[in-house]
Write an enzyme that holds these catalytic residues in place. Sequence first.
Site, PDB file in Angstrom:
ATOM      1  N   ASP A  39      68.505  87.791  23.593  1.00  0.00           N
ATOM      2  CA  ASP A  39      67.126  87.328  23.449  1.00  0.00           C
ATOM      3  C   ASP A  39      66.692  87.308  21.983  1.00  0.00           C
ATOM      4  O   ASP A  39      66.009  86.387  21.536  1.00  0.00           O
ATOM      5  CB  ASP A  39      66.175  88.210  24.263  1.00  0.00           C
ATOM      6  CG  ASP A  39      66.346  87.977  25.752  1.00  0.00           C
ATOM      7  OD1 ASP A  39      65.866  88.797  26.545  1.00  0.00           O
ATOM      8  OD2 ASP A  39      66.975  86.965  26.118  1.00  0.00           O
ATOM      9  N   LEU A  84      61.559  59.290  43.074  1.00  0.00           N
ATOM     10  CA  LEU A  84      60.454  58.342  43.194  1.00  0.00           C
ATOM     11  C   LEU A  84      60.663  57.197  42.229  1.00  0.00           C
ATOM     12  O   LEU A  84      61.196  57.390  41.134  1.00  0.00           O
ATOM     13  CB  LEU A  84      59.140  59.036  42.817  1.00  0.00           C
ATOM     14  CG  LEU A  84      58.581  60.066  43.787  1.00  0.00           C
ATOM     15  CD1 LEU A  84      57.409  60.789  43.155  1.00  0.00           C
ATOM     16  CD2 LEU A  84      58.130  59.376  45.073  1.00  0.00           C
ATOM     17  N   GLU A 116      48.341  62.711  44.344  1.00  0.00           N
ATOM     18  CA  GLU A 116      48.587  64.113  43.958  1.00  0.00           C
ATOM     19  C   GLU A 116      49.112  64.157  42.534  1.00  0.00           C
ATOM     20  O   GLU A 116      49.885  63.294  42.147  1.00  0.00           O
ATOM     21  CB  GLU A 116      49.689  64.724  44.853  1.00  0.00           C
ATOM     22  CG  GLU A 116      49.384  64.706  46.310  1.00  0.00           C
ATOM     23  CD  GLU A 116      50.642  64.981  47.159  1.00  0.00           C
ATOM     24  OE1 GLU A 116      51.641  65.490  46.616  1.00  0.00           O
ATOM     25  OE2 GLU A 116      50.600  64.655  48.351  1.00  0.00           O
ATOM     26  N   LYS A 118      51.509  64.787  39.595  1.00  0.00           N
ATOM     27  CA  LYS A 118      52.972  64.942  39.554  1.00  0.00           C
ATOM     28  C   LYS A 118      53.279  66.079  38.589  1.00  0.00           C
ATOM     29  O   LYS A 118      53.152  65.941  37.376  1.00  0.00           O
ATOM     30  CB  LYS A 118      53.643  63.646  39.099  1.00  0.00           C
ATOM     31  CG  LYS A 118      55.153  63.742  39.144  1.00  0.00           C
ATOM     32  CD  LYS A 118      55.780  62.371  38.953  1.00  0.00           C
ATOM     33  CE  LYS A 118      57.289  62.438  39.137  1.00  0.00           C
ATOM     34  NZ  LYS A 118      57.962  63.261  38.136  1.00  0.00           N
ATOM     35  N   ARG A 139      67.196  71.410  44.029  1.00  0.00           N
ATOM     36  CA  ARG A 139      67.392  70.025  44.452  1.00  0.00           C
ATOM     37  C   ARG A 139      68.871  69.636  44.426  1.00  0.00           C
ATOM     38  O   ARG A 139      69.343  68.913  45.289  1.00  0.00           O
ATOM     39  CB  ARG A 139      66.592  69.102  43.535  1.00  0.00           C
ATOM     40  CG  ARG A 139      66.716  67.654  43.908  1.00  0.00           C
ATOM     41  CD  ARG A 139      65.838  66.800  43.026  1.00  0.00           C
ATOM     42  NE  ARG A 139      65.774  65.454  43.526  1.00  0.00           N
ATOM     43  CZ  ARG A 139      66.704  64.543  43.312  1.00  0.00           C
ATOM     44  NH1 ARG A 139      67.768  64.855  42.605  1.00  0.00           N
ATOM     45  NH2 ARG A 139      66.594  63.327  43.817  1.00  0.00           N
ATOM     46  N   LYS A 308      52.810  56.957  36.133  1.00  0.00           N
ATOM     47  CA  LYS A 308      52.838  57.824  34.954  1.00  0.00           C
ATOM     48  C   LYS A 308      51.621  57.587  34.074  1.00  0.00           C
ATOM     49  O   LYS A 308      51.063  56.488  34.048  1.00  0.00           O
ATOM     50  CB  LYS A 308      54.112  57.541  34.129  1.00  0.00           C
ATOM     51  CG  LYS A 308      55.413  57.784  34.882  1.00  0.00           C
ATOM     52  CD  LYS A 308      55.618  59.261  35.088  1.00  0.00           C
ATOM     53  CE  LYS A 308      56.937  59.595  35.738  1.00  0.00           C
ATOM     54  NZ  LYS A 308      58.077  59.605  34.882  1.00  0.00           N
ATOM     55  N   CYS A 425      79.094  40.256  25.901  1.00  0.00           N
ATOM     56  CA  CYS A 425      80.489  40.147  25.475  1.00  0.00           C
ATOM     57  C   CYS A 425      81.218  39.438  26.615  1.00  0.00           C
ATOM     58  O   CYS A 425      80.939  39.678  27.788  1.00  0.00           O
ATOM     59  CB  CYS A 425      81.073  41.538  25.263  1.00  0.00           C
ATOM     60  SG  CYS A 425      82.844  41.532  24.931  1.00  0.00           S
TER      61      CYS A 425
END
Length: 676
Positions: A39, A84, A116, A118, A139, A308, A425
């Site tokens: 620490d 999402l 709600e 985020k 997750r 956002k 390309c």
Amino acid sequence: MDQKSKIINNYKKKINFLKKHNKLYFNKDNPEITDSQYDDLKKEIFDLEKNNSFLKNLNLNQTVGSPPSNKFKKIKHLKPMLSLSNAFDKNDMKDFLSKINNFLNNKNKDIDFFAEPKIDGISATLVYEKGKLVRGLSRGDGTTGEDILSNLKTINKIPQKLEGNNIPHLLEIRGEIYIGKKDFNIIKSNFANPRNAAGGSLRQKNSNETSKIPLAYFAYGFGAVKPMVFKTQSEFLEKINEWGFSTNPLSKKVKNINEIDLQHSFVDSIRSTLDYDIDGLVYKVNDLKLQSRLGNTSNSPRWAIAYKFSAEKAVTKIKDIVIQVGRTGAITPVAKVEPITVGGVVVSNATLHNEDEIKRKDIRVGDTVQVQRAGDVIPQVVSVDISKRSKSSKKYIFPSKCLCGSITQKEINRSTKKEDAVRRCTKGYDCNFIAKEKLKHIVSKDSFNIDGLGKKVIDQFWELGLIKTPTDIFTINYNELKNLEGWGELSINNLKQAIDKAKNIELSSFIFSIGIRHIGQENAKILASFFKSIEKFINLFNETKRKKILENLVELDGIGKTQIDSINNFFLNNTNVEIVKKLIAKLKIKDFISKNKKGKFSNKIVMFTGGFEKMSRSEAKSLVENNGGKISGTVSKKLDILVIGNSKPTKRKIESAKKLNIKIVKEIEWYKILNL
Ligand code: IVH
């Protein structure tokens, strides 16, 4: 040595020391220093950075905020945790609303949404059986998470036993774990930002360590629920709040674009006063029945979106313009800019999108530009301040060749008949730059999903000549890794395991992974359901067989001329064929199994003509697909059912179906089949 160089040297030493001890602690589970020494080291690094801002620009410190431990048991989620899609402005939100209305064929009524905040934290899942907390998972990759129950239990607001009425026997709650801003201020010397601190804290092996960092959470959703006792998202949140969960107080029902925008501006205006970071609002269709009708696309629900807050902007100067080559050969110009902090992140590269964009904005080396960074999206140059341009500045000339030296070209878009904005390309795997990007795609989450073989590792292995073609991934000489910086016995073993596991791949993921242009995840699934096995798929290698197959592909809904031409071009190229052949030889590719075999339309091919009153074509299609059937775009002998909508059906299609003796279903009968 001057003072600055001394500081840099000292800093570099400390960073190397930290990296070494991180590895000992997290990868080898064999720490050589005590926790408090560790620490202190982190604090020294943090203080050096705080007092000498130039150190951050060296970008050396990617380690602060504990790297993940691999120690946790992996457990499958009862239902996958999806992500999402994003909206960045009012127009994106209007698109979202109209897509939903179109899908549901909803013409007049306003649909209720639940808005709600985020939360910018780390998501987790809690499983309750008979009201008792039995599992807690991170997750992970969305399908499988890690068992972090003992760490989650340190959060005292997470109920371990539910009290109240009507609690389902099985309840999977999803929420976002965070550290309050005030709490973060106390411990911040150890971490880069609150999100990082929350993540690091949740991934401690020892839950006593977790409990030292004050975590909080908001529950926002559910996975499996038996029996289902909620009718709307708002009711769900109300109920679980009564049962003891923390839910966000700023959530609100809204019902049209104006209310959506109002709520957005309101929450944005009080954002800085909240004790947690939020990066936008999530808008969810409130009615759970409508949510279920809308369903999901590959990765995200159709019924929700993350809107956002506006992108953060900053002004800087372009030092140089370079080009990057993507896996499809797309040449992207990138501005190297004087490093600048945009919304807490140091930006030194910003995309200029494509040749046309540079021309339109007349962007030049030396220009003063505005750079913006929205969410996780790559920073971009938005505008040029021409008044600050020097007289000697010259127009930027876009390179005519790829970095590999090959010629580039702009394609003509089939539907608009216009030239593409993107220059590409003309080579494939024969271009080294494309080949490397293709490898990154192959190892990525939706392809082979190889843990521990990310973009940076591919870069490293490519430079060392360890991996040059996809097959090399599966024939890697693990002994050679032993001498590489950053690779210990444990991490090599983990990589080996991940690669071995990846050899058993679904046909659809395999088709997606080989990177045929215009064949994304959805199309790869459609193709997998058509070919069913790799043995049939490899018939595409043979020109005569390919021609026949491609003729049949026209029947598949979603596969058009663009995709067919692209498949043909891909297999016309011998290098591609060789690479795919060699790769297949190393793998065990699973046959395609239709997910919902027992549904109403099991093994049936269905086609639609005309519009319906009660539902859109998209909803009708997904109903068939979710019940085991397939959709066709043409009438042929293989078709089982032709469904005729009342609004403008095509006579010719009905007649051909009649001639072929195909079952015809009218709109009213269609609703009966679906019990509507
Ligand atoms: S709903 C299937 N609601 O954002 C929809 N997510 O990009 C699941 N998040 O993984 C997401 N606050 O970690 C939802 N109120 C909220 C949220 C929220 C934060 C996170 C969550 C999710 C990610 C989606």
